[in-house]
Design a protein around this motif. Sequence first.
Motif, PDB file in Angstrom:
ATOM      1  N   GLY A  29      -5.620  10.340  -2.005  1.00  0.00           N
ATOM      2  CA  GLY A  29      -5.963  10.227  -3.419  1.00  0.00           C
ATOM      3  C   GLY A  29      -5.927  11.567  -4.123  1.00  0.00           C
ATOM      4  N   VAL A  30      -6.447  12.602  -3.452  1.00  0.00           N
ATOM      5  CA  VAL A  30      -6.423  13.945  -4.048  1.00  0.00           C
ATOM      6  C   VAL A  30      -4.988  14.425  -4.229  1.00  0.00           C
ATOM      7  CG1 VAL A  30      -7.023  16.352  -3.643  1.00  0.00           C
ATOM      8  CG2 VAL A  30      -8.701  14.567  -3.183  1.00  0.00           C
ATOM      9  N   LEU A  31      -4.162  14.205  -3.213  1.00  0.00           N
ATOM     10  CA  LEU A  31      -2.761  14.619  -3.314  1.00  0.00           C
ATOM     11  C   LEU A  31      -2.042  13.857  -4.418  1.00  0.00           C
ATOM     12  CD1 LEU A  31      -1.805  14.893   0.473  1.00  0.00           C
ATOM     13  CD2 LEU A  31      -2.229  16.764  -1.133  1.00  0.00           C
ATOM     14  N   ALA A  32      -2.363  12.562  -4.539  1.00  0.00           N
ATOM     15  CA  ALA A  32      -1.732  11.768  -5.588  1.00  0.00           C
ATOM     16  C   ALA A  32      -2.123  12.271  -6.970  1.00  0.00           C
ATOM     17  CB  ALA A  32      -2.113  10.294  -5.428  1.00  0.00           C
ATOM     18  N   ALA A  85       5.563  10.448 -12.502  1.00  0.00           N
ATOM     19  CA  ALA A  85       4.103  10.377 -12.556  1.00  0.00           C
ATOM     20  C   ALA A  85       3.637   8.922 -12.545  1.00  0.00           C
ATOM     21  CB  ALA A  85       3.585  11.090 -13.805  1.00  0.00           C
ATOM     22  N   LEU A  86       4.294   8.068 -13.329  1.00  0.00           N
ATOM     23  CA  LEU A  86       3.924   6.650 -13.364  1.00  0.00           C
ATOM     24  C   LEU A  86       4.182   5.970 -12.021  1.00  0.00           C
ATOM     25  CD1 LEU A  86       5.248   5.653 -16.914  1.00  0.00           C
ATOM     26  CD2 LEU A  86       2.859   5.911 -16.197  1.00  0.00           C
ATOM     27  N   MET A  87       5.288   6.326 -11.389  1.00  0.00           N
ATOM     28  CA  MET A  87       5.593   5.747 -10.084  1.00  0.00           C
ATOM     29  C   MET A  87       4.549   6.155  -9.051  1.00  0.00           C
ATOM     30  SD  MET A  87       9.741   6.332 -10.096  1.00  0.00           S
ATOM     31  CE  MET A  87       9.915   5.908  -8.366  1.00  0.00           C
ATOM     32  N   LEU A  88       4.106   7.394  -9.110  1.00  0.00           N
ATOM     33  CA  LEU A  88       3.088   7.847  -8.167  1.00  0.00           C
ATOM     34  C   LEU A  88       1.760   7.150  -8.427  1.00  0.00           C
ATOM     35  CD1 LEU A  88       2.397   9.688  -5.840  1.00  0.00           C
ATOM     36  CD2 LEU A  88       2.024  11.557  -7.470  1.00  0.00           C
ATOM     37  N   ILE A  89       1.417   6.938  -9.693  1.00  0.00           N
ATOM     38  CA  ILE A  89       0.194   6.204 -10.023  1.00  0.00           C
ATOM     39  C   ILE A  89       0.281   4.785  -9.496  1.00  0.00           C
ATOM     40  CG2 ILE A  89      -1.151   5.221 -11.919  1.00  0.00           C
ATOM     41  CD1 ILE A  89      -0.451   7.725 -13.544  1.00  0.00           C
ATOM     42  N   ALA A  90       1.430   4.128  -9.717  1.00  0.00           N
ATOM     43  CA  ALA A  90       1.604   2.745  -9.252  1.00  0.00           C
ATOM     44  C   ALA A  90       1.522   2.661  -7.731  1.00  0.00           C
ATOM     45  CB  ALA A  90       2.949   2.210  -9.750  1.00  0.00           C
ATOM     46  N   ALA A  91       2.153   3.615  -7.048  1.00  0.00           N
ATOM     47  CA  ALA A  91       2.109   3.609  -5.587  1.00  0.00           C
ATOM     48  C   ALA A  91       0.691   3.828  -5.082  1.00  0.00           C
ATOM     49  CB  ALA A  91       3.041   4.693  -5.044  1.00  0.00           C
ATOM     50  N   SER A  92      -0.052   4.715  -5.732  1.00  0.00           N
ATOM     51  CA  SER A  92      -1.430   4.984  -5.312  1.00  0.00           C
ATOM     52  C   SER A  92      -2.308   3.759  -5.512  1.00  0.00           C
ATOM     53  CB  SER A  92      -1.982   6.175  -6.107  1.00  0.00           C
ATOM     54  OG  SER A  92      -1.204   7.335  -5.891  1.00  0.00           O
ATOM     55  N   LEU A  93      -2.143   3.091  -6.645  1.00  0.00           N
ATOM     56  CA  LEU A  93      -2.925   1.879  -6.895  1.00  0.00           C
ATOM     57  C   LEU A  93      -2.589   0.781  -5.881  1.00  0.00           C
ATOM     58  CD1 LEU A  93      -2.808   1.718 -10.797  1.00  0.00           C
ATOM     59  CD2 LEU A  93      -4.748   2.352  -9.351  1.00  0.00           C
ATOM     60  N   TYR A  94      -1.305   0.711  -5.542  1.00  0.00           N
ATOM     61  CA  TYR A  94      -0.900  -0.303  -4.558  1.00  0.00           C
ATOM     62  C   TYR A  94      -1.543  -0.044  -3.197  1.00  0.00           C
ATOM     63  CZ  TYR A  94       2.065  -2.950  -1.369  1.00  0.00           C
ATOM     64  OH  TYR A  94       2.516  -3.791  -0.391  1.00  0.00           O
ATOM     65  N   VAL A  95      -1.515   1.233  -2.771  1.00  0.00           N
ATOM     66  CA  VAL A  95      -2.126   1.580  -1.487  1.00  0.00           C
ATOM     67  C   VAL A  95      -3.622   1.332  -1.514  1.00  0.00           C
ATOM     68  CG1 VAL A  95      -2.648   3.506   0.062  1.00  0.00           C
ATOM     69  CG2 VAL A  95      -0.355   3.257  -0.897  1.00  0.00           C
ATOM     70  N   ALA A  96      -4.279   1.691  -2.614  1.00  0.00           N
ATOM     71  CA  ALA A  96      -5.723   1.479  -2.714  1.00  0.00           C
ATOM     72  C   ALA A  96      -6.064   0.003  -2.697  1.00  0.00           C
ATOM     73  CB  ALA A  96      -6.238   2.135  -3.996  1.00  0.00           C
TER      74      ALA A  96
END
Length: 244
Positions: A17-20, A225-236
């Motif tokens: 999460g911090v890296l994201a 940036a949006l893709m990274l946010i989407a990927a982070s939300l998916y993993v979470a």
Amino acid sequence: MTGTATHRPRRGLVLLGVLALAGVAVFTSLGVWQVERLFWKLDLIQRVEERAQAAPVPAPGPEDWPAVTAASQEYRRVSVTGRFLNDKETLVQAVTERGGGFWVLTPLRTDRGFTVLVNRGFVPPERRSTDSRPDGLIDQDTTVTGLLRVTEPGGGFLRSNDPAQDRWYSRDVAAIAAARGVTEAAPYFIDAEASPPGGLPVGGLTVLKFRNNHLVYALTWFALALMLIAASLYVARSEGRRRG
């Protein structure tokens, strides 16, 4: 053992999460920077077009030379009157819409007491010799109108100017003036906008085009940036479902 095993995945998720967040911050800041560059480039293009289309003003004299910069003066339309020093002509390698050849730079001793290099235009390799274009040599007082350009020190891409061998790859005003023994030389040169009576050198070939890909770059960084946010939300979300 179960508690330790549980904490390890959580620590891993926190680290991800911090890296994201750091990645999103970096991509967003790069996008904002490109937007700022976009507005800077648009302003530059507008200023250049206004200068190039304006009525000519007298070329800056010695008292104004300290203030001559690319930001303040380049591509300003200027005029100057004087006499060409044809015996001090310099050929600078060039690639133009007419193919490969040379820019012809000739010092002009002005009626105001200083000398300015004039890029009189383009000649193909077979017309590099002044003997092959006698009609283009002007040996009387003349007025030159053109665009003020800042010096190009050093040389071209992967090629350095070699004054000793008289090989020039950029319009380095100071170096050319020194090699030709020209004193009181202006720290800029002028791109002549018209050809001489003989048609050579060919003037008016200044390219007023600027690459402007900043919007594309900005959208790319924001998309990452949006893709990274989407990927982070998916993993979470996936991890939350797994734990549930």
